[in-house]
Design a protein around this motif. Sequence first.
Motif, short mmCIF file in Angstrom:
data_model
loop_
_atom_site.label_atom_id
_atom_site.label_comp_id
_atom_site.label_asym_id
_atom_site.label_seq_id
_atom_site.Cartn_x
_atom_site.Cartn_y
_atom_site.Cartn_z
N GLN B 86 78.31 -11.05 -69.85
CA GLN B 86 77.09 -11.82 -69.66
C GLN B 86 76.02 -10.99 -68.94
OE1 GLN B 86 78.22 -15.47 -67.90
NE2 GLN B 86 76.18 -16.32 -67.89
N ASN B 87 76.47 -10.30 -67.88
CA ASN B 87 75.49 -9.54 -67.09
C ASN B 87 75.70 -8.03 -67.28
OD1 ASN B 87 77.94 -10.03 -66.00
ND2 ASN B 87 77.27 -10.09 -63.90
N ILE B 88 75.77 -7.59 -68.50
CA ILE B 88 75.94 -6.17 -68.87
C ILE B 88 76.75 -5.36 -67.85
CG2 ILE B 88 74.81 -4.06 -69.64
CD1 ILE B 88 72.41 -5.51 -70.39
N ARG B 89 77.94 -4.94 -68.26
CA ARG B 89 78.73 -4.11 -67.37
C ARG B 89 78.97 -2.76 -68.02
NH1 ARG B 89 82.15 -8.20 -63.78
NH2 ARG B 89 82.44 -6.36 -62.52
N LEU B 90 77.90 -2.00 -68.18
CA LEU B 90 78.06 -0.64 -68.68
C LEU B 90 78.51 0.25 -67.52
CD1 LEU B 90 74.83 -0.39 -70.83
CD2 LEU B 90 77.17 -0.22 -71.69
N PHE B 91 78.96 1.47 -67.86
CA PHE B 91 79.22 2.46 -66.82
C PHE B 91 77.88 3.12 -66.53
CE2 PHE B 91 83.18 2.25 -69.41
CZ PHE B 91 83.88 1.48 -68.52
N LYS B 92 77.17 2.55 -65.60
CA LYS B 92 75.73 2.81 -65.45
C LYS B 92 75.38 4.26 -65.16
CE LYS B 92 74.55 -1.78 -63.72
NZ LYS B 92 75.95 -2.23 -63.49
N ASP B 93 76.21 4.93 -64.36
CA ASP B 93 75.87 6.29 -63.98
C ASP B 93 76.43 7.32 -64.95
OD1 ASP B 93 74.17 6.32 -61.73
OD2 ASP B 93 75.78 5.47 -60.53
N LEU B 94 76.98 6.86 -66.07
CA LEU B 94 77.50 7.80 -67.06
C LEU B 94 76.58 7.81 -68.28
CD1 LEU B 94 81.31 7.01 -66.90
CD2 LEU B 94 79.97 8.60 -65.53
N THR B 95 76.76 8.87 -69.08
CA THR B 95 75.88 9.00 -70.24
C THR B 95 76.28 8.00 -71.33
OG1 THR B 95 77.33 10.61 -71.24
CG2 THR B 95 75.58 11.46 -69.83
N VAL B 96 75.38 7.82 -72.27
CA VAL B 96 75.63 6.96 -73.42
C VAL B 96 76.91 7.44 -74.13
CG1 VAL B 96 74.74 6.37 -75.71
CG2 VAL B 96 73.22 6.34 -73.72
N LEU B 97 77.00 8.75 -74.32
CA LEU B 97 78.16 9.32 -75.01
C LEU B 97 79.45 9.00 -74.25
CD1 LEU B 97 79.33 11.15 -77.22
CD2 LEU B 97 78.82 13.11 -75.76
N LEU B 142 71.27 4.91 -81.38
CA LEU B 142 71.28 5.42 -80.01
C LEU B 142 71.67 6.90 -79.98
CD1 LEU B 142 73.00 2.40 -78.26
CD2 LEU B 142 70.73 3.27 -77.71
N ASP B 143 71.82 7.49 -81.17
CA ASP B 143 72.33 8.87 -81.20
C ASP B 143 71.30 9.87 -80.68
OD1 ASP B 143 70.94 8.05 -83.51
OD2 ASP B 143 71.50 9.90 -84.52
N GLY B 144 70.05 9.43 -80.53
CA GLY B 144 69.06 10.32 -79.95
C GLY B 144 69.14 10.37 -78.43
N LYS B 145 69.99 9.52 -77.87
CA LYS B 145 70.02 9.41 -76.41
C LYS B 145 71.41 9.68 -75.84
CE LYS B 145 66.07 6.48 -75.91
NZ LYS B 145 65.46 5.30 -75.28
N LEU B 146 72.15 10.55 -76.53
CA LEU B 146 73.54 10.81 -76.14
C LEU B 146 73.71 11.12 -74.66
CD1 LEU B 146 75.00 13.02 -78.99
CD2 LEU B 146 75.26 10.57 -78.58
N ASN B 147 72.82 11.95 -74.12
CA ASN B 147 73.01 12.39 -72.75
C ASN B 147 72.16 11.63 -71.74
OD1 ASN B 147 75.03 14.33 -73.22
ND2 ASN B 147 73.48 15.65 -74.15
N HIS B 148 71.57 10.51 -72.19
CA HIS B 148 70.85 9.68 -71.23
C HIS B 148 71.85 8.86 -70.42
CE1 HIS B 148 66.61 9.73 -73.08
NE2 HIS B 148 67.32 10.72 -73.60
N LEU B 149 71.51 8.62 -69.17
CA LEU B 149 72.38 7.74 -68.38
C LEU B 149 72.16 6.30 -68.83
CD1 LEU B 149 72.11 9.17 -64.76
CD2 LEU B 149 73.74 9.71 -66.58
N ALA B 150 73.25 5.56 -68.89
CA ALA B 150 73.17 4.18 -69.39
C ALA B 150 72.16 3.37 -68.60
CB ALA B 150 74.54 3.53 -69.33
#
Lengths: 299, 261, 297
Positions: B86-97, B142-150
Motif C-alpha cells: 500500500q505504501n510502496i516498500r521499495l529498497f529505496k537506497d538501491l538502484t532500480v536494477l 524503466l530500462d533507461g534508469k537502471l542505475n538510478h536510486l529507487a
Amino acid sequence: MNQDLVYFFSDLVQYLINGLAQGSIYALIALGYTMVYGIIKLINFAHGEFYMIGAFVGYYCLMSGMPLLLAFPVAMIGAGLVAIVVEKIVYKPIRHAGRIPALITALGTSLFFQYLGQGLIGADPKAFPEAIKSVTYTFGEVMITSTQIIIMAMTFILMLLLYWLVNHTRTGKAMRATSFNKNAAELMGINTDKIISITFFIGSSLAGAAGVLVGMYYNTVEPMMGLIPGLKAFIAAVLGGIGIIPGAVIGGLVLGVAENLVVGFWVSTYRDAIAFGILILILLIKPAGILGKNRREKV
Amino acid sequence: METVLETKNITMKFGGLVAVDNFSMKLGKSDLVGIIGPNGAGKTTIFNMITGIYKPTEGDILLANENIVGKHVALITQKGIARTFQNIRLFKDLTVLDNIRIAGHYRTDYGLMANILRTKKFHQEEKRLKAEAIELLKIFKLDGKLNHLAKNLPYGEQRRLEIARALATKPDVLLLDEPAAGMNPNETADLTKLIRWVRDEFKIAILLIEHDMRLVMEVCERIYVVDHGELIAKGNPEEVQKNPKVIEAYLGTQDEKEGKE
Amino acid sequence: MEYFSHLLLNSGIFIILSVSLNLINGICGQFSLGHAGFWAVGAYTGAAYGVYLAPDFLPDFVNLFISCGIGFLTAALAGVLIGVPCLRLRGDYLAIATLGFGEIIRIIIMNMDTVGGPRGFTNIPLWSNLFWVYAWVAITILVIANILRGTHGRAIISIREDEIAADSMGIYTFKYKTMAFVLGAGFAGLAGSLFAHANQFLHPNGFTFMWSVIILLMIILGGLGSITGSIVGAVILTFLPEMLRFMGETISEWRMVIYAVLLILLMLMKPTGIFGKHEFNVLSFLAKFTGKKKEII
C-alpha cells in the motif's frame, strides 16, 4: 528442626533482605529509564551517569558539612538539572533522527560523563562520609543494617511520591498523555517539550537519590560507578516491561533478589553475568516484559 | 476454470478484535479480481494472511491445492505469490536494477563460496540475472534508469517499479495493494491499461485491493466486497454496483469521510 | 620507527574489526554492540592455541594461519550461538542483547583459569607482523566486498533497506541476517587472533563494552554501510589518540572525552559519516575526469 535447615532458611532470609536493598536501588534507577523510554522511546544510556552525578553531589555536600537531610534533596536536584541540560543540548536535536542515532548519542553522552568525571575527579574510589551511624540489628542468624532500612524506606517513599505525581497531578496527566501520543498531546495544548524536560528531571533526580543511597551503603563513590548499575537498571526496566512505571519497580526488585540468591547460594564471580542472562531470557521469551503487552509491526 | 488460489473461511483475530471473519474466495488462472471495501474493512489483512505475514487464526489458504497456512513469507513468494504494498516498500537506497535483481535472488544458483571466489558459475548467473532484469525493466519503460536510486524516481515510476519487482519473482498470483493510491487520473488510466496488459502478457492471476472505484469497475472481472471484516457481496462489477448492501456500506463511509475532513 | 609500525599493525587489526562490524551494522542493518566479545573469543582461542597446542616445528606463519583459522571459527560459532536467538529482536533491543552477550563472554573469560582469568593471559608467542596482518586485511576486505557484489550481498543489503519487503521477495531474511552476523563475528575473531599474537598479552578488561563502542565509532565516522568508510574510520581512530598524545599528557588523558564529544557531534551534524553508504572507487573517481563511465557489476 534440622540445624542445616535452620542455616538454610536464615541464609535465604538474609539474601532476600540484601536482595531487596540492592533491588530498591535498581528500581530507583530503573524508574528514570522507564519514564524516559516511555515518553521519547530512547534508551538513555547516560542514565547511570546521572546516578553517579547524584552520588558525587551528595559526596561533596556531605564533605562540606551539610546535613544529610539537606544533602539528599540537593543531590537529587543536582542530578536532575544536569539531565535537563543534557536533554536540551543533546537529546532534543536528535529526537527526530530515529532510534539508532539517538541510542548512539546516548552512548556518547554516557562515555562523556564517565571520562569527564575521571579527568576531573580522578579514577580512584572516594570514601563516602558516614552521614548516619550505621547500626546492625541481629535476629538470630539474620542481620539487617540501618542503612538497608533507610534505603528501602526512602525507595518506598520516593515511589509513593512518584505514583502520586504521575496519577494525581496535572503534570502527571500531561506526562501520561505525551507518552501515549505525543502529537495528540501537543494538539491538546500540552507543551510536550516542557513535559519531556520534567520527565528527565524527575527520572534523573530519582537516580541521583539512588546514588547517594549507594554511597551510604557501600561507602565509596567513583566516576565509573554508573556503568554497571545503569545497565542493570535498564535490564530491570526491560524485565518489568519498559515504559511501565510499576514494571520498573518489580523488575528492579526481582533482579536484586535474583542476583543475591545466585551469588549467595552458588557462585559470586558471575554476579554481573546474571543480569545479562536474565535480560537475554526475557527478550527471547517475552520481549515486552513482565507487565508489557506484545505488539506487532504494521505492514 | 482451474483454481490457482483459494481461501477457505479464513479468520484473523487480534486479541478481541476480529479483523477478518470467515473470508472465502477463489482465484482462477489469469483471473483479474478485486477486493473492495471501506477503510479498515480488513482488505490488507487478507493480503497479509495470503502472503504469510500473518497466520490466520482459522481457515485454509490453498495455492495450487497446497495449504500454505503457516509457511514462511519467503517460501510463499517462492511458491508463486508476489505482492506490492500500500505504501510502496521499495529498497529505496538501491538502484532500480538491484531492486529487480534482489527479487531474482531465490532463483539464483550459486553458493556463498562461488560468490567469494567469483567462479565461472557466478559470472554466468549474474549475467543471466542482469539480462532478465533489463528485459523486464524494458517492458515497464524503466530500462533507461537502471542505475538510478529507487527513491529518486517519480511516484508513478516507483509504483511501476514495485510491480516489476513483484513480477521478477516469477509469480502465478500477483497481489496489488492499492496500486492507484496517490495517482492522478491520467496515471490511473495508464495503470488500468498496464494491469490488464500484465495479466495478458504474463498469464498470471491478479488480485487487487483498491479504493478507486472507477479503476476496480473497469479492470476487474469479479469483485469481492468486504466490510468490517466480512464478505458482504461478490460478483461482476454490475451486480456489485447494484447490491444494496454495498451501496449502504459505501454511503456510510462517505458520510464518515466528510465528517473527518 | 618501531612505534610507528606498531601503530600501523594496530590500525590493520582495527580495519578488520570495523569492516566486519560494518557488515553487521551498516550493511545488514542489525545493530550489534557486542563486537568486542567476538574479538575476545578469537583472541583467547587463538592465543590458547599458541600457548598450549602449537607444534614448534611449524614455521611461525603457518602457526599464525592456524591460529587465525581457530579464531575465526570459534568466534563464528559464538556468532551462531548468539545470533540465532538474538536476531529475532529489532533495533535497540538487539543492541542491548548483544551488549549483554559481549559482557557475558568477558565475564566467562575472567573466570577461566587456563587462560589466566583476571591475571591476564601471558607468554603468547609473537607471530603477527605487518605483512601478515595486512595480508589478512586484504583478504577480509576482498571477501566482504565480493560478497556484497553478489546475490548474497544484495540479499543482506535488502534486509537493511526493508526487511518485510525482502521477505516478500522470497529472501529468507533470518538466514541472511545470521550469515552477516556470523561472518562479521568470524572476522572479528580473526582480528582477535592477530591481536593476541601481536600484543603477547591479553586481559579480559581489554575487551569491555567500551571497545565495542569505539569500533562502532569507527564505522559511524566512516559512514555506516561503506567499507571504504570503515577503513578510513579505523585508521583515523587508531592514529588520532596517538597524535593527541604528542599534543601533551593532558590532552591524551582526555582522549575518551574527546571521543565521546566526537561521537555526539557526529550524530548531531553528520549522522551519515564521511562516506555515507557510498564507496570510494578509484575507477569511477578517475572516470569523472576522463568522462568515461565504467559499468559496474
